[in-house]
Motif scaffolding. Structure first.
Motif, short mmCIF file in Angstrom:
data_model
loop_
_atom_site.label_atom_id
_atom_site.label_comp_id
_atom_site.label_asym_id
_atom_site.label_seq_id
_atom_site.Cartn_x
_atom_site.Cartn_y
_atom_site.Cartn_z
N PRO A 1 0.80 -1.23 0.00
CA PRO A 1 0.00 0.00 0.00
C PRO A 1 0.84 1.28 0.00
CG PRO A 1 -1.01 -1.60 1.43
CD PRO A 1 0.30 -2.21 0.98
N GLU A 2 0.22 2.34 -0.51
CA GLU A 2 0.90 3.61 -0.79
C GLU A 2 1.10 4.43 0.48
OE1 GLU A 2 2.39 6.02 -4.18
OE2 GLU A 2 2.03 3.90 -3.74
N ARG A 3 1.96 3.89 1.39
CA ARG A 3 2.27 4.59 2.64
C ARG A 3 3.79 4.64 2.79
NH1 ARG A 3 -1.78 1.13 4.61
NH2 ARG A 3 -0.27 -0.01 5.90
N ALA B 1 13.83 -1.39 2.75
CA ALA B 1 15.06 -1.55 3.52
C ALA B 1 15.36 -3.03 3.74
CB ALA B 1 14.93 -0.83 4.86
N GLU B 2 14.32 -3.81 4.06
CA GLU B 2 14.51 -5.24 4.22
C GLU B 2 14.86 -5.89 2.88
OE1 GLU B 2 12.26 -9.23 5.99
OE2 GLU B 2 11.18 -7.33 5.86
N ALA C 1 16.43 -4.57 0.37
CA ALA C 1 17.81 -4.25 -0.02
C ALA C 1 18.79 -5.25 0.59
CB ALA C 1 18.16 -2.82 0.42
N GLY C 2 18.45 -5.78 1.76
CA GLY C 2 19.30 -6.77 2.41
C GLY C 2 19.36 -8.10 1.68
N LYS C 3 18.47 -8.29 0.71
CA LYS C 3 18.50 -9.50 -0.13
C LYS C 3 19.41 -9.33 -1.34
CE LYS C 3 15.76 -12.01 2.32
NZ LYS C 3 16.21 -13.30 2.91
N HIS C 4 19.98 -8.15 -1.51
CA HIS C 4 20.95 -7.84 -2.55
C HIS C 4 20.46 -8.18 -3.96
CE1 HIS C 4 23.66 -7.21 0.79
NE2 HIS C 4 23.43 -8.44 1.21
N PRO C 5 19.30 -7.64 -4.34
CA PRO C 5 18.84 -7.86 -5.72
C PRO C 5 19.67 -7.05 -6.70
CG PRO C 5 17.44 -6.26 -4.62
CD PRO C 5 18.40 -6.76 -3.57
N ALA C 6 19.73 -7.51 -7.93
CA ALA C 6 20.40 -6.74 -8.96
C ALA C 6 19.62 -5.46 -9.26
CB ALA C 6 20.56 -7.58 -10.23
N LEU C 7 18.30 -5.53 -9.16
CA LEU C 7 17.44 -4.37 -9.41
C LEU C 7 16.36 -4.34 -8.34
CD1 LEU C 7 16.87 -2.03 -11.43
CD2 LEU C 7 15.26 -3.56 -12.57
N LEU C 8 16.28 -3.22 -7.63
CA LEU C 8 15.29 -3.04 -6.56
C LEU C 8 14.34 -1.92 -6.95
CD1 LEU C 8 14.16 -3.59 -3.73
CD2 LEU C 8 15.94 -2.07 -2.80
N GLY C 9 13.07 -2.26 -7.13
CA GLY C 9 12.12 -1.28 -7.62
C GLY C 9 10.92 -1.11 -6.72
N SER C 10 10.34 0.06 -6.79
CA SER C 10 9.10 0.36 -6.08
C SER C 10 8.01 0.65 -7.11
CB SER C 10 9.27 1.57 -5.16
OG SER C 10 8.01 1.98 -4.64
N ASN C 11 6.84 0.08 -6.89
CA ASN C 11 5.71 0.35 -7.76
C ASN C 11 4.90 1.55 -7.28
OD1 ASN C 11 3.89 -0.37 -10.00
ND2 ASN C 11 2.44 -0.88 -8.38
N THR C 12 5.50 2.39 -6.45
CA THR C 12 4.78 3.57 -5.98
C THR C 12 4.29 4.41 -7.16
OG1 THR C 12 4.89 5.58 -4.64
CG2 THR C 12 6.91 4.90 -5.77
N SER C 13 3.11 5.01 -6.97
CA SER C 13 2.57 5.86 -8.01
C SER C 13 2.64 7.34 -7.65
CB SER C 13 1.11 5.48 -8.28
OG SER C 13 0.37 5.45 -7.09
N ILE D 1 4.87 8.53 -4.38
CA ILE D 1 5.88 8.87 -3.37
C ILE D 1 7.25 9.07 -4.04
CG2 ILE D 1 7.10 8.05 -1.32
CD1 ILE D 1 4.57 6.44 -0.64
N PRO D 2 7.95 10.15 -3.74
CA PRO D 2 9.26 10.37 -4.36
C PRO D 2 10.21 9.20 -4.10
CG PRO D 2 8.52 12.37 -3.27
CD PRO D 2 7.55 11.30 -2.89
N ILE D 3 10.84 8.73 -5.15
CA ILE D 3 11.72 7.57 -5.06
C ILE D 3 12.92 7.87 -4.16
CG2 ILE D 3 13.28 6.08 -6.39
CD1 ILE D 3 10.30 5.45 -6.69
N GLY D 4 13.41 9.08 -4.21
CA GLY D 4 14.56 9.44 -3.39
C GLY D 4 14.31 9.31 -1.91
N SER D 5 13.05 9.30 -1.49
CA SER D 5 12.72 9.17 -0.07
C SER D 5 12.61 7.72 0.37
CB SER D 5 11.39 9.89 0.22
OG SER D 5 10.30 9.21 -0.37
N LEU D 6 12.77 6.78 -0.55
CA LEU D 6 12.52 5.37 -0.24
C LEU D 6 13.79 4.56 -0.01
CD1 LEU D 6 9.61 4.61 -2.73
CD2 LEU D 6 9.47 5.05 -0.27
N GLY D 7 14.96 5.13 -0.24
CA GLY D 7 16.18 4.40 0.02
C GLY D 7 17.16 4.50 -1.14
N GLU D 8 18.40 4.10 -0.88
CA GLU D 8 19.44 4.16 -1.90
C GLU D 8 19.26 3.03 -2.92
OE1 GLU D 8 23.27 4.12 -0.15
OE2 GLU D 8 22.95 5.94 1.05
N ARG D 9 19.61 3.32 -4.14
CA ARG D 9 19.57 2.36 -5.25
C ARG D 9 18.19 1.76 -5.47
NH1 ARG D 9 23.98 1.07 -7.90
NH2 ARG D 9 23.15 -0.95 -8.58
N VAL D 10 17.17 2.53 -5.09
CA VAL D 10 15.80 2.14 -5.41
C VAL D 10 15.38 2.91 -6.65
CG1 VAL D 10 13.38 2.15 -4.66
CG2 VAL D 10 15.22 1.70 -2.99
#
Length: 279
Positions: free
Chosen positions: A91-93, A102-103, A105-117, A119-128
């Motif tokens: 959900p969009e919170r 954050a959790e 990112a600890g799985k070390h994916p090659a690509l970490l994405g958010s489906n937010t529609s 929320i600014p991406i820069g506020s969600l974490g590094e390399r998102v």
């Protein structure tokens, strides 16, 4: 292990993303904490595959094989490290998305994405990176790739490559609240709701006006039902906080959400729905 695609959240968008990823040959791992949501998601996927077979878009063998590519997990901790892709579709919170990403990112994916529609991406974490899909995911060709100030070109290239594999046509936009699509879509949707609130016309006639007069494939109120009134309300509040009162949610939208009339997923919104079909 290669060709692994993790989807966090088995709601409407999560299931759509899982469906297209499985169809693209990924081994999909869906993380969902609610057994009720898992049961509904399994049934929704069954209906989608059956529909694809009935329309001649997939053979029964291909549909069956796609089903074997999806595994279900109760928690992200159960997922092995190093997947190719993780996309959250919770959900969009802001607080929830931050914690989930954050959790993840600890799985070390090659690509970490958010489906937010919104929320600014820069506020969600590094390399998102923003990977904004559109509903229904298996029909809509657009993938909005949202790039924060610190996003490297390697991530943008990886996101473009993902879009191609999933059969999507990407656009790349700057990281601003609402990006390109939600700012325009929410503005139209909120004004349509205000028109219902003011008694200008019925929901059906407002939608018909946009479909016949502007060639929209679906009216803004039916789309609101499809997306979820609660989701639209969360987005409107985010954009109001960023841009001011022009995105203030109409009282009617807030009232319908309070009543639990959330659209197709509850059977009631601006329209009545039965078995996912508008009545």
């Amino acid at each position: 292990m290669s060709d692994r695609f993790v989807v966090i959240g088995a709601g409407t968008m999560g299931i759509g993303i899982a469906y297209v990823a499985a169809g693209a040959g990924y081994r999909v791992e869906v993380v969902e904490t609610s057994p009720t949501c898992v049961d509904a998601a399994r049934e929704r996927l069954r209906v989608l595959w059956a529909g694809a077979v009935a329309r001649g878009r997939m053979s029964e063998a291909d549909a069956s094989e796609a089903g074997t590519r999806i595994a279900w997990f109760n928690a992200l901790a159960e997922v092995d490290d190093g997947p190719d892709v993780i996309v959250e579709a919770v959900p969009e919170r802001l607080d929830l998305k931050r914690a989930v990403l954050a959790e993840a990112a600890g799985k070390h994916p090659a690509l970490l994405g958010s489906n937010t529609s919104s929320i600014p991406i820069g506020s969600l974490g590094e390399r998102v990176i923003g990977l904004h899909f559109f509903n229904p995911v298996w029909v809509m060709p657009l993938l909005e790739i949202v790039v924060a100030d610190g996003t490297g070109p390697d991530l943008v290239d990886a996101a473009r490559a993902l879009a191609t594999r999933l059969g999507k046509d990407p656009i790349v936009v700057r990281d601003m609240p609402g990006f390109a699509t939600s700012r325009l879509g929410i503005a139209l949707g909120l004004e349509a709701i205000r028109m219902v609130e003011d008694g200008v016309a019925s929901a059906a006639d407002i939608d018909k006006a946009m479909m016949l007069g502007y060639r929209h494939p679906m009216g803004p109120l039916e789309l609101t039902d499809l997306v979820g009134l609660d989701v639209r309300l969360d987005i409107a509040r985010t954009l109001r906080d960023a841009y001011g009162p022009r995105f203030e949610p109409p009282a009617l939208l807030e009232s319908l959400v309070e009543q639990g009339r959330l659209g197709r997923k509850t059977g009631h919104g601006f329209y009545e729905w039965r078995d996912g079909v508008r009545q």
